[in-house]
Design a protein around this motif. Structure first.
Motif, PDB file in Angstrom:
ATOM      1  N   SER A  77       1.126  -0.384   0.299  1.00 31.12           N
ATOM      2  CA  SER A  77       0.118   0.175  -0.392  1.00 31.12           C
ATOM      3  C   SER A  77       0.955   1.199   0.297  1.00 31.12           C
ATOM      4  O   SER A  77       0.371   2.165  -0.550  1.00 31.12           O
ATOM      5  CB  SER A  77      -0.579  -0.004   1.234  1.00 31.12           C
ATOM      6  N   ARG A  80       1.799   2.000  -3.719  1.00 27.06           N
ATOM      7  CA  ARG A  80       0.644   2.128  -3.913  1.00 27.06           C
ATOM      8  C   ARG A  80       0.132   3.834  -3.850  1.00 27.06           C
ATOM      9  O   ARG A  80      -0.530   4.386  -5.032  1.00 27.06           O
ATOM     10  CB  ARG A  80      -1.008   1.232  -3.574  1.00 27.06           C
ATOM     11  N   GLU A  81       0.422   4.260  -2.516  1.00 30.55           N
ATOM     12  CA  GLU A  81      -0.065   5.806  -2.348  1.00 30.55           C
ATOM     13  C   GLU A  81       0.880   6.845  -3.284  1.00 30.55           C
ATOM     14  O   GLU A  81       0.418   7.568  -3.766  1.00 30.55           O
ATOM     15  CB  GLU A  81       0.359   5.844  -0.424  1.00 30.55           C
ATOM     16  N   SER A  83       2.382   5.880  -5.991  1.00 30.73           N
ATOM     17  CA  SER A  83       2.629   5.638  -7.253  1.00 30.73           C
ATOM     18  C   SER A  83       0.924   7.659  -7.424  1.00 30.73           C
ATOM     19  O   SER A  83       1.198   7.387  -8.790  1.00 30.73           O
ATOM     20  CB  SER A  83       2.802   4.407  -7.922  1.00 30.73           C
ATOM     21  N   ALA A  84      -0.228   6.433  -6.814  1.00 31.64           N
ATOM     22  CA  ALA A  84      -1.306   7.139  -7.128  1.00 31.64           C
ATOM     23  C   ALA A  84      -0.880   8.548  -7.446  1.00 31.64           C
ATOM     24  O   ALA A  84      -1.571   9.195  -8.327  1.00 31.64           O
ATOM     25  CB  ALA A  84      -2.100   6.483  -5.652  1.00 31.64           C
ATOM     26  N   TRP A 205      -7.091   6.560  -9.493  1.00 27.57           N
ATOM     27  CA  TRP A 205      -5.866   6.395  -8.696  1.00 27.57           C
ATOM     28  C   TRP A 205      -6.247   6.114  -7.327  1.00 27.57           C
ATOM     29  O   TRP A 205      -5.088   5.106  -6.654  1.00 27.57           O
ATOM     30  CB  TRP A 205      -5.343   7.319  -8.993  1.00 27.57           C
ATOM     31  N   TYR A 208      -7.564   2.443  -6.807  1.00 24.23           N
ATOM     32  CA  TYR A 208      -5.652   1.161  -7.165  1.00 24.23           C
ATOM     33  C   TYR A 208      -4.688   1.852  -5.942  1.00 24.23           C
ATOM     34  O   TYR A 208      -4.968   0.740  -5.248  1.00 24.23           O
ATOM     35  CB  TYR A 208      -5.535   2.454  -8.701  1.00 24.23           C
ATOM     36  N   ALA A 209      -5.476   3.138  -5.648  1.00 28.39           N
ATOM     37  CA  ALA A 209      -4.331   2.870  -3.995  1.00 28.39           C
ATOM     38  C   ALA A 209      -5.121   2.374  -2.508  1.00 28.39           C
ATOM     39  O   ALA A 209      -4.074   1.879  -2.122  1.00 28.39           O
ATOM     40  CB  ALA A 209      -4.371   4.468  -3.628  1.00 28.39           C
ATOM     41  N   GLY A 212      -5.401  -1.739  -4.594  1.00 25.93           N
ATOM     42  CA  GLY A 212      -4.786  -1.682  -5.215  1.00 25.93           C
ATOM     43  C   GLY A 212      -5.014  -2.691  -7.275  1.00 25.93           C
ATOM     44  O   GLY A 212      -4.146  -2.754  -7.584  1.00 25.93           O
ATOM     45  N   HIS A 214      -7.016  -1.101 -10.519  1.00 20.98           N
ATOM     46  CA  HIS A 214      -7.048  -0.007 -11.308  1.00 20.98           C
ATOM     47  C   HIS A 214      -8.634   0.231 -11.855  1.00 20.98           C
ATOM     48  O   HIS A 214      -8.276  -1.420 -12.740  1.00 20.98           O
ATOM     49  CB  HIS A 214      -6.028   0.744 -12.304  1.00 20.98           C
TER      50      HIS A 214
ATOM     51  N   SER B 237       2.848  -5.897  -4.850  1.00 17.91           N
ATOM     52  CA  SER B 237       1.858  -4.603  -4.988  1.00 17.91           C
ATOM     53  C   SER B 237       0.316  -4.958  -3.645  1.00 17.91           C
ATOM     54  O   SER B 237       0.200  -3.421  -3.654  1.00 17.91           O
ATOM     55  CB  SER B 237       1.821  -4.442  -6.495  1.00 17.91           C
ATOM     56  N   ASN B 238      -0.279  -5.578  -3.928  1.00 19.75           N
ATOM     57  CA  ASN B 238      -1.576  -5.876  -3.213  1.00 19.75           C
ATOM     58  C   ASN B 238      -1.428  -7.054  -2.093  1.00 19.75           C
ATOM     59  O   ASN B 238      -2.603  -7.861  -2.950  1.00 19.75           O
ATOM     60  CB  ASN B 238      -2.401  -6.144  -4.507  1.00 19.75           C
TER      61      ASN B 238
END
Lengths: 217, 253
Positions: A77, A80-81, A83-84, A205, A208-209, A212, A214, B237-238
């Motif tokens: 996460s 993801r945070e 990159s979002a 996005w 996604y964040a 995970g 999109h 990633s997840n």
């Protein structure tokens, strides 16, 4: 207790900048449309300045994100945070450009009387400003419902876009001399419609964040 | 053992005396893949990897229940030939541990143990193994030199060559690069990627980036259990389990 204090401090710095960037964008949209309605060229020129600030903020936030990716090598996460945010600021920067474009067109109308009353465009502006705010708010609050709601809200923007366009087409048909202004209004109409699309991208996005995934994948 | 070298573990419990080090471990490890085992110190990764070639047999008080199959063969069956098992399942350790003999003799050690005496044949195996381990070019002119005279990274590649000389099908690596510099680490990671088309590779690593760089699948161990196992990309990633997330993001506890 968290063992990633430095990472979290840096991420908080990024989020604070993101909120500030969002605030500038709200003001830019507000001012460019107000300048259009009130035919206030000075106000329009203020938007150019705000857009410069927004561009600078995008570069700064981008640098901070790239730095955090390199130095902290976040995963899951955390990754993801960050990159979002990297993706969201591209949309925010584009929104800033579109506010600037609207301001620029406003200055090109000159002193001629408008061919129509500007009614729906301010309505669109109110909605897209709220959409941008909601996009950023949904990121901060990890609010997936709010992020997903942007797509539905965008339908209202599209509806108004079509109303404005149809009005303008009718005006051109009625009197071809209206065409010059009509084209300028259509561009403004389109820019606001695009701002709505960028806000939807932001919501995606955020999704996604949080999840995970999109939604477009 | 037949010619399938995937690993299937079912309901595996392992005890050291009263201490349970592995709890109901279930995992399918595929051939021609690199499987990374991650988790905090003491979580059972090394215990698990050692159970795959029965190195825990050497530990007093160690008991194991459940099944560990290589192909269709349960390696804890009484019928299992332990020498054949160790030949097929090679191991490389954290600290390079060359034998105090020449480079050549290190690599020739296993084939000699299996009874190969012909020099020409041994020469071939030594050359092939050193080439596979990416060390041949650096040592071809000093094969009779002492293994201990090599650098740490070279020693570790020598140990890999020594393991490969036994012609194994499965390679177990317990933190093989944790004592090495980034260049040597890079060479060994590249080597592992080259080798995976011919071997089943299982690696224990504390380096998250190493796991993401080289492995196809990742298993996260915690307190003797596998908490999460899946494709490396999705684990990193997840992750599905909060405990995995907390561990890999460094927010443990």
């Amino acid at each position: 207790m968290s063992t990633r204090a430095r990472y979290e401090k840096e991420l908080k710095g990024i989020i604070d900048s993101l909120v500030l960037m969002c605030r500038h964008i709200e003001v830019a949209i507000e001012k460019c449309v107000k300048a259009l309605v009130e035919r206030d060229f000075d106000l329009a020129k203020e938007v150019f300045e705000i857009d410069n600030v927004i561009d600078k903020m995008e570069r700064d936030i981008e640098q901070s994100c790239l730095k955090i990716l390199m130095m902290e090598q976040p995963v899951a996460s955390d990754f993801r945070e960050v990159s979002a945010v990297l993706k969201m600021i591209t949309d925010l920067e584009r929104i800033g450009d579109q506010a600037r474009d609207i301001a620029e067109i406003t200055t090109q109308f000159g002193d001629e009387e408008y061919i129509k009353k500007v009614v729906h465009i301010p309505q669109m502006a109110i909605i897209v400003i709220q959409m941008v705010k909601d996009g950023i708010q949904s990121y901060i609050n990890r609010d997936i419902e709010l992020a997903r709601s942007l797509d539905r809200t965008d339908d209202k923007v599209d509806e108004l876009f079509n109303i404005v366009m149809n009005d303008l087409i009718a005006l051109i048909k009625k009197n071809p001399e209206n065409a010059e202004q009509a084209v300028m209004f259509i561009m403004i109409d389109k820019y606001l419609e695009r701002i709505g699309d960028h806000a939807v991208n932001i919501g995606e996005w955020v999704e996604y964040a949080i999840t995970g995934e999109h939604p477009k994948n | 053992m037949d010619n399938k070298f995937n690993i299937t573990v079912r309901g595996c419990d392992l005890y050291y005396g009263n201490f349970q080090a592995l709890k109901n471990v279930n995992i399918d490890i595929e051939e021609n893949e690199i499987t990374a085992l991650i988790g905090p110190s003491g979580c059972g990764k090394s215990t698990f990897i050692k159970s795959l070639n029965r190195m825990n047999d050497l530990i007093e008080d160690c008991r194991i229940n459940g099944e560990i199959l290589i192909g269709d063969q349960n390696i804890y069956d009484k019928s299992m030939d332990i020498n054949l098992l160790r030949k097929n399942v090679g191991m490389v350790f954290q600290k390079p541990n060359p034998f105090p003999m020449s480079i050549y003799d290190n690599v020739a050690f296993a084939p000699r143990t299996f009874g190969i005496k012909k020099k020409s044949e041994l020469d071939k195996i030594v050359e092939r193994s050193l080439k596979q381990a990416g060390l041949w070019g650096e040592v071809r002119d000093r094969l009779r030199g002492k293994a201990m005279g090599l650098s740490g990274g070279q020693q570790q590649r020598l140990c890999i060559a020594r393991a490969l000389a036994a012609d194994p099908k499965i390679l177990l690596m317990d933190e093989p690069t944790s004592a090495l510099d980034p260049i040597s680490t890079g060479k060994i990671e590249e080597l592992m990627s080259d080798l995976k088309s011919d071997y089943t590779i299982v690696i224990v690593t504390h380096n998250m980036q190493q796991a993401t760089r080289i492995s196809d699948k990742t298993a996260f161990f915690l307190l003797g259990e596998i908490i999460e196992y899946g494709k490396t990309e999705s684990v990193f990633s997840n992750p599905k389990d909060k405990r995995t997330e907390n561990y890999i993001t460094g927010r443990f506890g």
